[in-house]
Write an enzyme that holds these catalytic residues in place. Sequence first.
Site, PDB file in Angstrom:
ATOM      1  N   LYS A  54       1.170  -1.392   0.224  1.00 46.35           N
ATOM      2  CA  LYS A  54      -0.303   0.346  -0.102  1.00 46.35           C
ATOM      3  C   LYS A  54       0.677   1.167  -0.044  1.00 46.35           C
ATOM      4  CE  LYS A  54      -2.465   1.600   3.962  1.00 46.35           C
ATOM      5  NZ  LYS A  54      -2.817   3.361   3.269  1.00 46.35           N
ATOM      6  N   ASP A  87      -3.142   4.421  -1.720  1.00 43.35           N
ATOM      7  CA  ASP A  87      -4.324   4.853  -0.911  1.00 43.35           C
ATOM      8  C   ASP A  87      -4.127   6.154  -0.801  1.00 43.35           C
ATOM      9  OD1 ASP A  87      -5.529   5.436   1.532  1.00 43.35           O
ATOM     10  OD2 ASP A  87      -4.748   4.244   3.176  1.00 43.35           O
ATOM     11  N   LYS A  99      -6.787   8.628  -0.736  1.00 46.61           N
ATOM     12  CA  LYS A  99      -8.139   8.802  -0.388  1.00 46.61           C
ATOM     13  C   LYS A  99      -8.934  10.104  -1.122  1.00 46.61           C
ATOM     14  CE  LYS A  99      -7.358   6.746   4.130  1.00 46.61           C
ATOM     15  NZ  LYS A  99      -5.857   5.888   4.282  1.00 46.61           N
ATOM     16  N   PHE A 100      -9.158   9.857  -2.123  1.00 42.96           N
ATOM     17  CA  PHE A 100      -9.869  10.647  -3.216  1.00 42.96           C
ATOM     18  C   PHE A 100     -10.388  11.181  -2.897  1.00 42.96           C
ATOM     19  CE2 PHE A 100      -7.395   8.905  -7.124  1.00 42.96           C
ATOM     20  CZ  PHE A 100      -5.689   9.483  -6.848  1.00 42.96           C
ATOM     21  N   HIS A 101     -11.196  13.153  -2.597  1.00 41.31           N
ATOM     22  CA  HIS A 101     -11.924  13.505  -1.697  1.00 41.31           C
ATOM     23  C   HIS A 101     -11.916  14.651  -2.780  1.00 41.31           C
ATOM     24  CE1 HIS A 101     -14.437  14.745   1.523  1.00 41.31           C
ATOM     25  NE2 HIS A 101     -15.587  14.781   0.358  1.00 41.31           N
ATOM     26  N   ASP A 102     -12.674  15.208  -3.307  1.00 40.44           N
ATOM     27  CA  ASP A 102     -13.123  16.629  -4.678  1.00 40.44           C
ATOM     28  C   ASP A 102     -14.229  16.153  -5.444  1.00 40.44           C
ATOM     29  OD1 ASP A 102     -11.609  18.697  -6.144  1.00 40.44           O
ATOM     30  OD2 ASP A 102      -9.654  18.455  -5.349  1.00 40.44           O
ATOM     31  N   ILE A 103     -14.193  17.734  -6.133  1.00 36.55           N
ATOM     32  CA  ILE A 103     -14.814  17.746  -7.001  1.00 36.55           C
ATOM     33  C   ILE A 103     -15.183  16.449  -7.727  1.00 36.55           C
ATOM     34  CG2 ILE A 103     -15.325  20.468  -6.689  1.00 36.55           C
ATOM     35  CD1 ILE A 103     -13.998  20.320  -9.605  1.00 36.55           C
ATOM     36  N   PRO A 104     -16.471  15.902  -8.222  1.00 35.59           N
ATOM     37  CA  PRO A 104     -16.326  14.522  -9.223  1.00 35.59           C
ATOM     38  C   PRO A 104     -15.335  14.595 -10.663  1.00 35.59           C
ATOM     39  CG  PRO A 104     -18.534  14.775  -8.872  1.00 35.59           C
ATOM     40  CD  PRO A 104     -17.435  16.429  -8.117  1.00 35.59           C
ATOM     41  N   ASN A 105     -14.815  16.320 -11.162  1.00 36.74           N
ATOM     42  CA  ASN A 105     -14.835  16.170 -12.348  1.00 36.74           C
ATOM     43  C   ASN A 105     -12.765  16.162 -12.187  1.00 36.74           C
ATOM     44  OD1 ASN A 105     -13.594  16.794 -15.609  1.00 36.74           O
ATOM     45  ND2 ASN A 105     -12.490  17.960 -14.302  1.00 36.74           N
ATOM     46  N   THR A 106     -12.340  16.452 -11.207  1.00 38.77           N
ATOM     47  CA  THR A 106     -10.830  16.215 -10.651  1.00 38.77           C
ATOM     48  C   THR A 106     -10.537  14.793  -9.907  1.00 38.77           C
ATOM     49  OG1 THR A 106     -10.872  18.677  -9.613  1.00 38.77           O
ATOM     50  CG2 THR A 106      -9.455  17.062  -8.891  1.00 38.77           C
ATOM     51  N   THR A 158     -10.913   4.584  10.598  1.00 37.11           N
ATOM     52  CA  THR A 158     -10.392   3.660  11.995  1.00 37.11           C
ATOM     53  C   THR A 158     -10.105   4.998  13.065  1.00 37.11           C
ATOM     54  OG1 THR A 158      -8.351   2.668  11.347  1.00 37.11           O
ATOM     55  CG2 THR A 158     -10.351   1.809  11.260  1.00 37.11           C
ATOM     56  N   GLN A 176      -5.056   4.035  16.064  1.00 39.41           N
ATOM     57  CA  GLN A 176      -5.879   3.688  15.681  1.00 39.41           C
ATOM     58  C   GLN A 176      -7.012   3.179  17.028  1.00 39.41           C
ATOM     59  OE1 GLN A 176      -6.872   2.901  12.865  1.00 39.41           O
ATOM     60  NE2 GLN A 176      -4.801   2.362  12.024  1.00 39.41           N
ATOM     61  N   GLY A 202       0.340  -1.603   9.162  1.00 43.91           N
ATOM     62  CA  GLY A 202       1.445  -0.723   8.853  1.00 43.91           C
ATOM     63  C   GLY A 202       3.017  -1.027   9.532  1.00 43.91           C
ATOM     64  N   ARG A 203       2.142   0.292  11.359  1.00 42.42           N
ATOM     65  CA  ARG A 203       3.986  -0.611  12.240  1.00 42.42           C
ATOM     66  C   ARG A 203       3.790  -1.720  13.070  1.00 42.42           C
ATOM     67  NH1 ARG A 203       0.958   5.199  14.263  1.00 42.42           N
ATOM     68  NH2 ARG A 203      -1.361   3.853  13.686  1.00 42.42           N
TER      69      ARG A 203
HETATM   70  O1  C5P Z   1       0.587   1.380  11.150  1.00 44.14           O
HETATM   71  P1  C5P Z   1      -0.960   1.196  10.916  1.00 44.14           P
HETATM   72  O2  C5P Z   1      -1.442  -0.898  10.889  1.00 44.14           O
HETATM   73  O3  C5P Z   1      -2.101   1.739  11.737  1.00 44.14           O
HETATM   74  O4  C5P Z   1      -1.731   1.914   9.611  1.00 44.14           O
HETATM   75  C1  C5P Z   1      -2.876   1.521   8.974  1.00 44.14           C
HETATM   76  C2  C5P Z   1      -3.290   2.273   7.602  1.00 44.14           C
HETATM   77  O5  C5P Z   1      -4.315   1.799   7.035  1.00 44.14           O
HETATM   78  C3  C5P Z   1      -2.350   2.914   7.569  1.00 44.14           C
HETATM   79  O6  C5P Z   1      -1.919   2.900   5.927  1.00 44.14           O
HETATM   80  C4  C5P Z   1      -3.858   4.161   7.646  1.00 44.14           C
HETATM   81  O7  C5P Z   1      -3.203   5.490   6.744  1.00 44.14           O
HETATM   82  C5  C5P Z   1      -4.691   2.872   6.480  1.00 44.14           C
HETATM   83  N1  C5P Z   1      -5.997   3.168   7.135  1.00 44.14           N
HETATM   84  C6  C5P Z   1      -7.028   3.930   8.381  1.00 44.14           C
HETATM   85  N2  C5P Z   1      -7.836   3.655   8.519  1.00 44.14           N
HETATM   86  C7  C5P Z   1      -8.529   3.811   7.022  1.00 44.14           C
HETATM   87  C8  C5P Z   1      -8.493   3.775   5.569  1.00 44.14           C
HETATM   88  C9  C5P Z   1      -6.934   3.043   5.945  1.00 44.14           C
HETATM   89  O8  C5P Z   1      -5.719   3.251   9.365  1.00 44.14           O
HETATM   90  N3  C5P Z   1      -9.906   3.761   7.081  1.00 44.14           N
END
Ligand code: C5P
Length: 291
Positions: free
Chosen positions: A84, A110, A112-119, A174, A245, A265-266
């Site tokens: 990702k 990832d 997370k696009f959020h803008d006007i539809p055309n963009t 989350t 989280q 991730g972490r």
């Molecule tokens: O490090 P960690 O395991 O918390 O990473 C979770 C990943 O998932 C991050 O890259 C974060 O941006 C992404 N993410 C999230 N919650 C969402 C959507 C994506 O934690 N609702």
Amino acid sequence: MRKSSEFPSWGQNTALRVELIRGGTGSAASPPIAESPAEGSRYHAPMRGFEAPKDRLAIALDVPDLHSERALLDRLGGVAGWHKVGLELFSAAGPAAVEMAGADARVFLDLKFHDIPNTVAGAVASATRAGVSMLTLHAGGGRDMLCAARDAAESAAAAAGVERPRLVAVTVLTSLSEAALHEVGVATHGVAEQVERLASLVADSGLDGVVASALEVRGVRKRIGPERCIVTPGIRPAHTRVDDQVRVASPSEAIASGADLLVVGRPVRGDSDPAQAARKLIADIEHAIAG
Ligand code: C5P
């Protein structure tokens, strides 16, 4: 700050980018997508791209630059089926980060696009041409934005002769609690209600899936049906830190509740042996699939 023309661009073969992208292991293109479903899912047949246990894990490459990405990918050695690329890395390195991540796994972009539809349509078309296999949008962008994204992915993929990426929408991050939602003016009777409302909108708009915490997977599945995918971050193996989280679950809890792809991730990046940490997660996933 560097001028934008000095940043590596998608078609630009800078020596640094090529050297980093090649790395020690990166030779193959994205793995072929098998059509035959794996056995053992108690909830629904695994979807295309999620067949093997390793294809149910996406490692979040949340690192600050290409050098760090190269180092992390070398340590991971292609152990997970998905990489990702998120805001931190893409803001630093752009499409070169996508290309590097795609050498030995499918890429999940990832942003997370959020803008006007055309963009948003333009951004989705660019990401499609870059060859990503999945990308995210905010469901809160509304029906017109979601439909424009879907149409853009279809036509850009057809024009470029590439596979259309899956479009998955974020409902409620989350990291947000009910109190945090109220603070930003979302009048909801609980996070779950808001998640499910947006999940219905995503399905109605013809998108491919939803990003949802493990605790919301069952409710989301009712709204989107078995054909769409659920991508679940906030995964924490037992005895690891929760970090920022709020709604977390173990890998086996998430798979057992019906998540298709887990994002971690972490707990992987922070381990002294990231590949081994990822292998443990994949073993947990396999165990949960076998039930
Ligand atoms: O490090 P960690 O395991 O918390 O990473 C979770 C990943 O998932 C991050 O890259 C974060 O941006 C992404 N993410 C999230 N919650 C969402 C959507 C994506 O934690 N609702």
